[in-house]
Design a protein around this motif. Structure first.
Motif, mmCIF file in Angstrom:
data_model
loop_
_atom_site.group_PDB
_atom_site.id
_atom_site.type_symbol
_atom_site.label_atom_id
_atom_site.label_comp_id
_atom_site.label_asym_id
_atom_site.label_seq_id
_atom_site.Cartn_x
_atom_site.Cartn_y
_atom_site.Cartn_z
ATOM 1 N N ALA A 1 57.662 8.195 11.831
ATOM 2 C CA ALA A 1 57.557 8.567 13.238
ATOM 3 C C ALA A 1 57.525 10.086 13.387
ATOM 4 O O ALA A 1 56.745 10.640 14.181
ATOM 5 C CB ALA A 1 58.737 7.993 14.022
ATOM 6 N N HIS A 2 58.327 10.783 12.600
ATOM 7 C CA HIS A 2 58.345 12.245 12.661
ATOM 8 C C HIS A 2 56.979 12.797 12.268
ATOM 9 O O HIS A 2 56.434 13.700 12.900
ATOM 10 C CB HIS A 2 59.420 12.790 11.720
ATOM 11 N N ARG A 3 56.439 12.236 11.202
ATOM 12 C CA ARG A 3 55.147 12.687 10.675
ATOM 13 C C ARG A 3 54.028 12.443 11.705
ATOM 14 O O ARG A 3 53.203 13.303 11.972
ATOM 15 C CB ARG A 3 54.898 11.931 9.365
ATOM 16 N N VAL A 4 54.035 11.252 12.280
ATOM 17 C CA VAL A 4 52.999 10.905 13.259
ATOM 18 C C VAL A 4 53.119 11.810 14.486
ATOM 19 O O VAL A 4 52.122 12.293 15.023
ATOM 20 C CB VAL A 4 53.105 9.413 13.664
ATOM 21 N N LYS A 5 54.343 12.086 14.892
ATOM 22 C CA LYS A 5 54.540 12.938 16.070
ATOM 23 C C LYS A 5 54.002 14.345 15.817
ATOM 24 O O LYS A 5 53.307 14.912 16.659
ATOM 25 C CB LYS A 5 56.029 12.996 16.430
ATOM 26 N N ALA A 6 54.323 14.902 14.646
ATOM 27 C CA ALA A 6 53.821 16.246 14.331
ATOM 28 C C ALA A 6 52.297 16.245 14.369
ATOM 29 O O ALA A 6 51.666 17.170 14.897
ATOM 30 C CB ALA A 6 54.326 16.690 12.954
#
Lengths: 93, 246, 311
Positions: free
Chosen positions: C281-286
């Motif tokens: 989720a962190h990766r997708v958000k960035a």
């Protein structure tokens, strides 16, 4: 598909040496490609000069043609200095 | 308190708090190349902070190290500009801040190069090249965001406008900088800063931020609420183990 | 004259290097793309468990080192994506495969970093295991991958040492620091052993990869090498490796150790690790938060080209 084109990066590691291919990166344009290359490929003082070239602009020889491209040079040993015999005692030749 | 100590602390705190904010982008940048670029910039800022805080401790003469100064002072003791502590918000805000702050640092360090204090001029000599690159990096992005898409233009304008009220603080003069011979009176840097920064804003097709109320207080330890959270995060491990070395 | 696949096999047999435009079997190409992409994904997901400690590093020196290390990981991801792209795939497409869960990354990064000592443990154990895995890849049969790995290994040599140094400092510090170090070793030991993959008896891709010169040693060989290397280092730290079955075998010159619980590994691979969803989720958000920035840069470049064309 990446909206930023791929760039090939060449770095001169110190004065007196040629630029050598070190890798590639994505950047929107040449200005950013050069800056990104500085950040990505010279963080440990690996270079004094950088070239970036759009990967799509490189024309390369084809591996299928490698025989006709490179084999003909194989029998021309007389291009190398070690082909020649130098009489004993002759220096600076 | 010792003027040189306070002055060095101001510069060191600016760099430290800026580094903390810049580092937040690592693993969150818009592209991988930018993670690396902002990593370099953050490391430059942190390096400046360490040299300056170390020197501040030395000048103070009470045995405080760079870590004592970074980890064991409270909000009201920090003397950084409020501009440095504001949250990152979005990438346009971050680049607006970097442009404003690095352009100021560049002018400041250029002046400090010739100051009579060898340590400060030494720090400036190294930092001046680093911040020139930061200015360039910020400039490239402000141009691209300003003259990119409609959305990026809107965001860039918003970033430039939102941070403008925190820029005057950089150029505030006070008794200390007038009294201390090695200090640069930042009010003398303002016109050139304006010229350089506004040239970038103009070229980016954004409009110049309007003159507005200007916030102040960082140099006397009055901060925004954001600094408390930033310090809580920065300091908590060190403060949980006050006797420890790391 | 050897053409196409004959030339490929002859090159492999002679321990030569395959280069991007050479003919290669489709399976070779696919295996490499999968492996290099997974490796690249691991580098960039691996930035998170350590990156979240940059803001809290307990000294400015440690903060600088950690920042440089996490930055290196972004760089390594970048080198590896570039190596994968020489096989005709596009980085943006590989990132999509990561973001949609169709390509994996190393399961080790689905464990949480709970204390500062975990940063030491990651450097010492996780980077230590990675180095054992990666050094043979510097001789991988695919040229661009091998060259990227040479660069990665060279840069990574400081990563493991800084981790060991963190733990060494903790182990010579206060009681609380020492307990923190032991706790980190307790939590990271088994996941680190599982970084070498399933046991040879259950490994699906190994044989063909060995024949192609992509893989040089079996999972179990590398795991043994790691244990032999690491246990004496734990002794220096004065920490206890959490394995009652651990014993030095005089005869073989190797350590005997207990079998890791591979059912846990399979669960984490399936997505049930403590941090799988958080990391992705962190990766997708960035990535999504950055979309407008990338679009802006492309639009700006296009405008420039148009203007220059008009001029």
């Amino acid at each position: 598909m990446s909206i930023e084109p791929l760039w090939e990066v060449f770095v001169r590691s110190r004065r007196g040496l040629s630029h050598t291919h070190v890798g590639s990166l994505h950047a929107p344009d040449a200005t950013m490609a050069l800056r990104n290359a500085r950040d990505v490929y010279t963080r440990r003082q690996e270079g004094v000069s950088i070239w970036v070239v759009r990967a799509a602009d490189i024309t390369a020889s084809s591996p299928d043609e490698k025989d006709e491209f490179f084999d003909p040079a194989g029998d021309k040993v007389y291009r190398h200095p070690t082909f020649y015999q130098v009489p004993e005692g002759v220096e600076h030749l | 308190m010792n003027d040189l100590f306070v002055y060095t602390l101001r510069l060191g705190d600016d760099a430290l708090i800026a580094a903390q904010r810049t580092a937040e982008w690592i693993a969150a940048a818009p592209q991988l190349e930018e993670d690396v670029a902002l990593g370099n910039i953050g490391l430059d800022q942190l390096g400046q902070a360490r040299s300056l805080l170390q020197y501040a401790g030395q000048v103070e003469g009470e045995g405080r190290s760079e870590d004592d100064l970074a980890y064991f002072r409270d909000e009201r003791d920090f003397l950084n500009l409020q501009l440095c502590e504001l949250p990152n918000d979005d990438f346009a805000h971050a680049m607006a801040r970097l442009l404003y702050f690095a352009a100021y640092q560049q002018l400041l360090y250029e002046e400090l190069l010739s100051c009579a204090d060898e340590t400060l001029s030494g720090v400036a000599g190294k930092a001046v090249k680093e911040v020139a690159y930061h200015v360039d990096h910020a400039t490239q992005w402000v141009l691209r965001l300003g003259d990119g898409t409609e959305e990026s233009h809107r965001r860039m304008q918003a970033g430039l406008d939102a941070l403008w009220p925190y820029t005057a603080e950089m150029f505030e003069s006070d008794d200390l900088v007038r009294r201390l011979p090695v200090a640069v009176d930042p009010s003398t840097l303002h016109d050139e800063w304006d010229r350089r920064v506004l040239a970038v804003v103009d070229e980016s097709t954004c409009t110049r931020p309007e003159a507005s109320y200007q916030h102040s207080g960082g140099r006397t330890g009055r901060h925004t609420e954001h600094l408390g959270y930033l310090l809580a995060e920065l300091q908590h491990v060190a403060r949980s183990h006050p006797e420890a070395t790391w | 004259m050897l053409a196409g696949m004959d030339s490929f096999q002859a090159t492999i047999d002679a321990d030569g290097r395959i280069e991007p435009r050479d003919a290669m079997p489709e399976g070779y190409r696919k295996t490499l793309i999968r492996q290099i992409a997974q490796h690249a994904h691991s580098e960039i997901i691996g930035m998170q468990p350590e990156g979240n400690w940059i803001s809290r590093a307990p000294s400015l020196r440690r903060k600088a080192i950690l920042m440089a290390k996490v930055q290196d990981e972004a760089g390594h991801g970048l080198y590896l994506y570039a190596a994968a792209e020489t096989l005709g795939v596009d980085r943006a497409d590989l990132l999509d495969l990561l973001h949609s869960g169709r390509q994996k990354y190393s399961s080790i990064f689905n464990y949480p970093t709970l204390t500062w000592a975990d940063i030491g443990a990651i450097g010492w154990l996780v980077d230590g295991a990675a180095i054992v895995n990666q050094v043979p890849l510097c001789r991988c049969s695919y040229g661009p991958y091998a060259r990227a790995m040479v660069r990665v290994c060279k840069e990574e040599s400081f990563h493991q040492r800084q981790g060991f140094e963190i733990l060494h400092t903790l182990c010579n510090g206060t009681e609380a620091q020492k307990a923190m170090a032991q706790d980190a070793l307790d939590r990271w030991w088994w996941p680190s052993l599982m970084m070498f993959g399933p046991p040879d008896s259950a490994s699906t891709h190994s044989e063909q990869s060995m024949a192609w010169g992509i893989k040089r040693h079996s999972n179990d060989e590398l795991r043994q090498r790691f244990v032999d290397m690491t246990v004496p280092q734990a002794d220096v730290l004065g920490l206890r490796v959490p394995d009652d079955g651990l014993a030095y075998d005089e005869e073989t010159g190797h350590y005997r150790f207990s079998e890791p619980d591979y059912t846990e590994l399979y669960e984490v691979v399936k997505g049930n690790g403590p941090c799988n969803q958080q990391r992705l989720a962190h990766r997708v958000k960035a990535h999504e938060d950055g979309a407008w920035v990338r679009e802006a840069a492309a639009a700006y470049a296009a405008k420039r080209v148009a203007r220059e064309g008009a001029a």
